[in-house]
Design an enzyme around this catalytic site. Structure first.
Site, PDB file in Angstrom:
ATOM      1  N   CYS A   2       2.093  -3.496   8.848  1.00 25.65           N
ATOM      2  CA  CYS A   2       3.650  -4.523   8.094  1.00 25.65           C
ATOM      3  C   CYS A   2       3.547  -5.547   8.179  1.00 25.65           C
ATOM      4  O   CYS A   2       2.644  -6.379   7.816  1.00 25.65           O
ATOM      5  CB  CYS A   2       4.608  -3.937   9.586  1.00 25.65           C
ATOM      6  SG  CYS A   2       4.520  -2.583   9.484  1.00 25.65           S
ATOM      7  N   ARG A  27       1.499  -3.926   1.951  1.00 28.12           N
ATOM      8  CA  ARG A  27       1.337  -3.904   2.906  1.00 28.12           C
ATOM      9  C   ARG A  27       2.201  -3.233   4.273  1.00 28.12           C
ATOM     10  O   ARG A  27       2.015  -2.826   4.883  1.00 28.12           O
ATOM     11  CB  ARG A  27       1.678  -5.835   4.290  1.00 28.12           C
ATOM     12  CG  ARG A  27       0.687  -6.420   3.758  1.00 28.12           C
ATOM     13  CD  ARG A  27       1.220  -7.477   5.180  1.00 28.12           C
ATOM     14  NE  ARG A  27       0.664  -7.358   6.262  1.00 28.12           N
ATOM     15  CZ  ARG A  27      -0.750  -7.774   6.576  1.00 28.12           C
ATOM     16  NH1 ARG A  27      -1.738  -8.635   5.838  1.00 28.12           N
ATOM     17  NH2 ARG A  27      -1.109  -7.370   7.763  1.00 28.12           N
ATOM     18  N   TRP A  73       5.355   0.272   7.386  1.00 28.63           N
ATOM     19  CA  TRP A  73       4.659   0.641   7.062  1.00 28.63           C
ATOM     20  C   TRP A  73       4.817   1.815   8.441  1.00 28.63           C
ATOM     21  O   TRP A  73       3.945   0.683   9.199  1.00 28.63           O
ATOM     22  CB  TRP A  73       3.170   0.752   7.065  1.00 28.63           C
ATOM     23  CG  TRP A  73       2.516   1.621   6.444  1.00 28.63           C
ATOM     24  CD1 TRP A  73       1.832   1.976   5.270  1.00 28.63           C
ATOM     25  CD2 TRP A  73       1.208   2.357   7.479  1.00 28.63           C
ATOM     26  NE1 TRP A  73       1.118   2.922   5.626  1.00 28.63           N
ATOM     27  CE2 TRP A  73       0.980   3.575   6.627  1.00 28.63           C
ATOM     28  CE3 TRP A  73       1.130   2.488   8.939  1.00 28.63           C
ATOM     29  CZ2 TRP A  73      -0.049   4.218   7.305  1.00 28.63           C
ATOM     30  CZ3 TRP A  73       0.199   3.375   9.478  1.00 28.63           C
ATOM     31  CH2 TRP A  73      -0.129   3.780   9.286  1.00 28.63           C
ATOM     32  N   ASN A  99       4.292  -6.164  13.949  1.00 25.97           N
ATOM     33  CA  ASN A  99       3.632  -5.323  13.148  1.00 25.97           C
ATOM     34  C   ASN A  99       2.503  -5.410  14.248  1.00 25.97           C
ATOM     35  O   ASN A  99       1.375  -6.087  14.613  1.00 25.97           O
ATOM     36  CB  ASN A  99       2.799  -6.361  11.725  1.00 25.97           C
ATOM     37  CG  ASN A  99       1.668  -6.153  11.199  1.00 25.97           C
ATOM     38  OD1 ASN A  99       1.500  -4.737  11.228  1.00 25.97           O
ATOM     39  ND2 ASN A  99       0.393  -6.804  10.833  1.00 25.97           N
ATOM     40  N   GLY A 100       1.897  -3.867  14.250  1.00 28.48           N
ATOM     41  CA  GLY A 100       1.239  -4.089  15.458  1.00 28.48           C
ATOM     42  C   GLY A 100       1.372  -2.320  15.861  1.00 28.48           C
ATOM     43  O   GLY A 100       3.157  -1.394  15.760  1.00 28.48           O
ATOM     44  N   GLU A 484     -16.106   6.834  -4.648  1.00 24.87           N
ATOM     45  CA  GLU A 484     -14.831   6.128  -4.720  1.00 24.87           C
ATOM     46  C   GLU A 484     -14.406   6.009  -5.841  1.00 24.87           C
ATOM     47  O   GLU A 484     -12.741   5.809  -5.829  1.00 24.87           O
ATOM     48  CB  GLU A 484     -15.865   4.442  -4.940  1.00 24.87           C
ATOM     49  CG  GLU A 484     -15.133   3.197  -5.529  1.00 24.87           C
ATOM     50  CD  GLU A 484     -13.629   2.913  -4.197  1.00 24.87           C
ATOM     51  OE1 GLU A 484     -13.455   2.065  -4.598  1.00 24.87           O
ATOM     52  OE2 GLU A 484     -14.357   3.158  -2.919  1.00 24.87           O
ATOM     53  N   LYS A 488      -9.936   6.854  -5.603  1.00 30.45           N
ATOM     54  CA  LYS A 488      -8.738   6.066  -5.944  1.00 30.45           C
ATOM     55  C   LYS A 488      -8.251   6.832  -6.602  1.00 30.45           C
ATOM     56  O   LYS A 488      -6.891   6.424  -7.193  1.00 30.45           O
ATOM     57  CB  LYS A 488      -9.734   5.420  -7.394  1.00 30.45           C
ATOM     58  CG  LYS A 488     -10.675   3.963  -6.822  1.00 30.45           C
ATOM     59  CD  LYS A 488      -9.384   2.739  -6.062  1.00 30.45           C
ATOM     60  CE  LYS A 488      -9.528   2.420  -4.478  1.00 30.45           C
ATOM     61  NZ  LYS A 488     -10.532   2.542  -4.280  1.00 30.45           N
ATOM     62  N   GLU A 491      -6.226   8.338  -3.976  1.00 28.53           N
ATOM     63  CA  GLU A 491      -4.670   7.289  -3.589  1.00 28.53           C
ATOM     64  C   GLU A 491      -3.611   7.273  -4.219  1.00 28.53           C
ATOM     65  O   GLU A 491      -2.463   6.863  -3.659  1.00 28.53           O
ATOM     66  CB  GLU A 491      -5.856   6.059  -3.277  1.00 28.53           C
ATOM     67  CG  GLU A 491      -6.891   6.241  -2.274  1.00 28.53           C
ATOM     68  CD  GLU A 491      -7.454   4.713  -2.654  1.00 28.53           C
ATOM     69  OE1 GLU A 491      -7.459   3.645  -1.004  1.00 28.53           O
ATOM     70  OE2 GLU A 491      -7.744   4.152  -3.366  1.00 28.53           O
ATOM     71  N   HIS A 507     -25.528  23.766  -2.989  1.00 28.34           N
ATOM     72  CA  HIS A 507     -25.382  23.509  -1.500  1.00 28.34           C
ATOM     73  C   HIS A 507     -23.815  24.011  -1.402  1.00 28.34           C
ATOM     74  O   HIS A 507     -23.378  24.053  -0.032  1.00 28.34           O
ATOM     75  CB  HIS A 507     -25.723  23.191  -0.950  1.00 28.34           C
ATOM     76  CG  HIS A 507     -27.310  22.709  -0.775  1.00 28.34           C
ATOM     77  ND1 HIS A 507     -28.225  23.801  -0.193  1.00 28.34           N
ATOM     78  CD2 HIS A 507     -28.045  21.329  -2.002  1.00 28.34           C
ATOM     79  CE1 HIS A 507     -29.297  23.416  -0.838  1.00 28.34           C
ATOM     80  NE2 HIS A 507     -29.206  22.436  -1.442  1.00 28.34           N
ATOM     81  N   LYS A 606      -1.767  -1.958   2.322  1.00 35.01           N
ATOM     82  CA  LYS A 606      -2.703  -2.452   2.318  1.00 35.01           C
ATOM     83  C   LYS A 606      -4.064  -2.778   2.999  1.00 35.01           C
ATOM     84  O   LYS A 606      -5.412  -3.083   3.141  1.00 35.01           O
ATOM     85  CB  LYS A 606      -2.567  -3.587   1.216  1.00 35.01           C
ATOM     86  CG  LYS A 606      -3.477  -4.748   1.166  1.00 35.01           C
ATOM     87  CD  LYS A 606      -4.288  -3.790  -0.355  1.00 35.01           C
ATOM     88  CE  LYS A 606      -5.559  -4.603  -0.983  1.00 35.01           C
ATOM     89  NZ  LYS A 606      -6.172  -3.277  -2.358  1.00 35.01           N
TER      90      LYS A 606
END
Length: 611
Positions: A2, A27, A73, A99-100, A484, A488, A491, A507, A606
């Site tokens: 947050c 955030r 968040w 935040n937490g 990566e 992307k 996301e 495989h 983030k």
């Protein structure tokens, strides 16, 4: 995760807070709220983004020179108006932003319920604010003491700012595991999760450490520990320009940050590659370099994109320095009772420097006696302070939630470390050392050339924007790049995508391939090129549609694949820095064409400061 903002001083608090929340919205953006105190508090909060909060407030009163704000968040409780912060205690004495995660909130809540406390939200934060109030009323003590005593009963992580209605000219801020920074102005103070809301007002800041408590009044700041031990505030100067956190003409932060990579990579090696391009100097490792040279094993830890950077690092350190390397998800490393030796070197990689799982893994490694290094982007953040030494990436602020320039800056640092170690350990000749330094120095110009293909990538994106699945394939250094690239796309476009070593396709994943499955193959010319040609043939034999990333002038794979994006020729040691650029652009354009919010993708934030 947050974002929190606080202000106390001479100016009106609301504009400072609402603009600060906009800067911190990366955030978290499930809900938002503010509380401004002018005698009585004005408190407004709602589900949605900060812009929704502004609309919700409209012309309602928000006057006052003390205030707090929050962009959320969600962890405990779904995103809605009731669960949005700030939270007020049952009897109205305290207002808090947090935040937490309070891990023992269930036990604390039950105890408070037995004392007739009622709760209106599903959040752990409401439990904390009521605990503070209960202690305050029971003990007839100051707000500061009530906050400190309450925090001694808390298990978990927090960055909090608290207002007491009985002491309206005071903010109490505290941290443990969640970042907080205090901006010091002229008889005014700013509190925030990071420096982005502060930089336009002051470049003088205090970074709080775990168990620090700040008691802030107009023109006065007292810093102490949770145990009431006095601390001397250490004021640092921010190296941050307001222009770095603006879009500067780009439609989105993500696109701006993709196009900033020539500069961010150059800034990362500037001053570390000597003026005559003959040597690499990493000043942050100077005092630990002998131990690093003698390392028997390197363990790279990170989460998400930083883990992918670590995978590239594994190839680099093993090839150039001939040191065995393990790459670990920080979240798994800390819980599986890993074997750590005193002659191990653990390198923690994090953009924010506040990743909760990575910080916990650092603590575990330090307790085992290992040398712990940090590769981090944010000066003053927790990881550089918790590690023995390290190297900053100098990528500049990254506002887009999907990491781009942080990845390439991390890989740049790991490449320099591996080249330096390879030379110091005698596994790289002087001639090879010079070639690799030259190759590093040429990367920014080569990325500039790749960015010129942006329109071509957009054309390919228009063709595949409605796809429901993607497969990304690469070998060697390009396998982490494939991972990566897939991340992307997942996301920001919400398309299912998977990255695989190209040889592993047969495989299992080859069963997925048909004419509807786009396959992105990173096929630049390196030592595995001929094998990748065979992999492409296997895909085409099953009517797969192939988008290839190839070296300029390639004709073999170009003639075999459906769509081609070229990158300049480079040594395979640095090619991953080039190959990832078109994959970032592809994800960006597909997401935009699908109407997705590329800077603030759903469910993400983030800086992951909770477990």
């Amino acid at each position: 995760m947050c974002g929190i903002v606080g202000y106390i001083g001479k100016r009106q608090a609301y504009p400072v807070i609402i603009n600060g929340l906009k800067r911190l919205e990366y955030r978290g953006y499930d809900s938002a709220g503010v509380c401004v105190v002018d005698g009585d508090p004005y408190m407004y909060k709602c589900k949605g983004k900060v812009s929704d909060l502004e609309e919700h407030i409209g012309s309602r009163p928000v006057a006052g020179t003390v205030g707090i704000g929050h962009t959320r968040w969600a962890t405990h409780g779904e995103p809605n108006d009731v669960n949005a912060h700030p939270h007020i205690s049952m009897n109205g004495h305290f207002i808090i932003i947090h935040n937490g995660i309070i891990e023992n909130y269930t036990q604390l809540k039950k105890k408070l319920e037995r004392r007739d406390y009622k709760f209106s939200s599903d959040t752990d934060t409401e439990v904390l604010v009521n605990l503070i109030e209960y202690i305050y009323l029971k003990g007839n003590i100051s707000a500061e003491i009530a906050v400190r005593l309450a925090l001694t009963k808390v298990v978990g992580a927090y960055g909090i700012v608290v207002i007491c209605r009985d002491e309206p000219n005071t903010l109490v801020a505290a941290r443990k595991g969640s970042p907080l920074v205090i901006g010091v102005g002229n008889e005014e103070y700013f509190v925030a999760s990071d420096a982005t809301p502060i930089v336009e007002f002051t470049n003088s800041v205090i970074f709080l450490n775990d168990d620090d408590v700040a008691v802030i009044r107009p023109g006065e700041l007292v810093l102490k520990t949770i145990r009431n031990e006095a601390l001397e505030p250490k004021i640092q100067t921010l190296d941050l320009d307001i222009e770095e956190i603006e879009k500067n003409g780009f439609d989105h932060f993500m696109l701006k940050e993709i196009f900033e990579q020539p500069r961010s990579i150059h800034d990362t090696f500037r001053g570390r590659i000597s003026a005559d391009y003959k040597n690499i100097h990493l000043g942050g490792l100077y005092h630990v370099l002998p131990r690093l040279i003698e390392a028997k094993r390197i363990i790279l830890i990170g989460c998400g994109t930083s883990w992918h950077a670590g995978l590239v690092g594994e190839y680099l350190f093993e090839e150039l320095a001939r040191i065995p390397v393990e790459v670990e998800y920080a979240s798994e490393f800390r819980y599986r009772n890993p074997v750590i030796y005193k002659d191990d070197v653990v390198i923690a990689i994090s953009q924010s420097g506040e990743t909760a799982d990575t910080l916990a893994a650092i603590k575990l490694a330090k307790e085992a006696g290992a040398l712990v290094l940090g590769v981090c982007n944010v000066v003053g953040s927790s990881i550089p302070r918790e590690t023995h030494a390290g190297v900053y990436t100098h990528a500049g602020p990254e506002i887009g939630v999907a990491s781009t320039k942080a990845f390439t800056a991390q890989v740049t640092v790991l490449t320099m470390m591996a080249i330096l170690l390879g030379r110091k350990r005698g596994h790289i000749t002087e001639e090879r050392y010079q070639v690799l330094i030259d190759e590093m120095y040429a990367i920014p110009d080569k990325i500039e050339k790749i960015l010129e293909s942006n329109d071509k990538v957009l054309q390919i994106a228009e063709i595949f924007k409605d796809s429901t699945n993607f497969l990304y394939l690469g070998r060697g250094y390009f396998y982490p790049v494939a991972l990566e690239g897939a991340l992307k796309l997942k996301e920001i476009s919400y398309i299912h995508a998977e990255g695989y070593p190209a040889a592993e396709m047969k495989h299992g994943p080859i069963a997925l391939i048909d004419e509807k499955m786009p396959v992105v193959v990173i096929a630049a010319k390196d030592s595995s090129y001929e094998k990748v040609v065979s992999n492409v043939q296997e895909v085409k034999a099953r009517k797969g549609v192939v988008i290839s990333i190839v070296t300029e002038g390639d004709t073999v794979i170009r003639d075999m694949t459906d769509y081609v994006i070229e990158i300049p020729k480079a040594d395979e040691i640095v090619e991953s820095l080039l190959a990832v650029i078109p994959l970032q652009l592809l994800a960006y354009h597909i997401a935009l064409l699908r109407g997705c919010n590329v800077d603030q993708p759903r469910n993400l934030a983030k800086s992951v400061t909770v477990e």
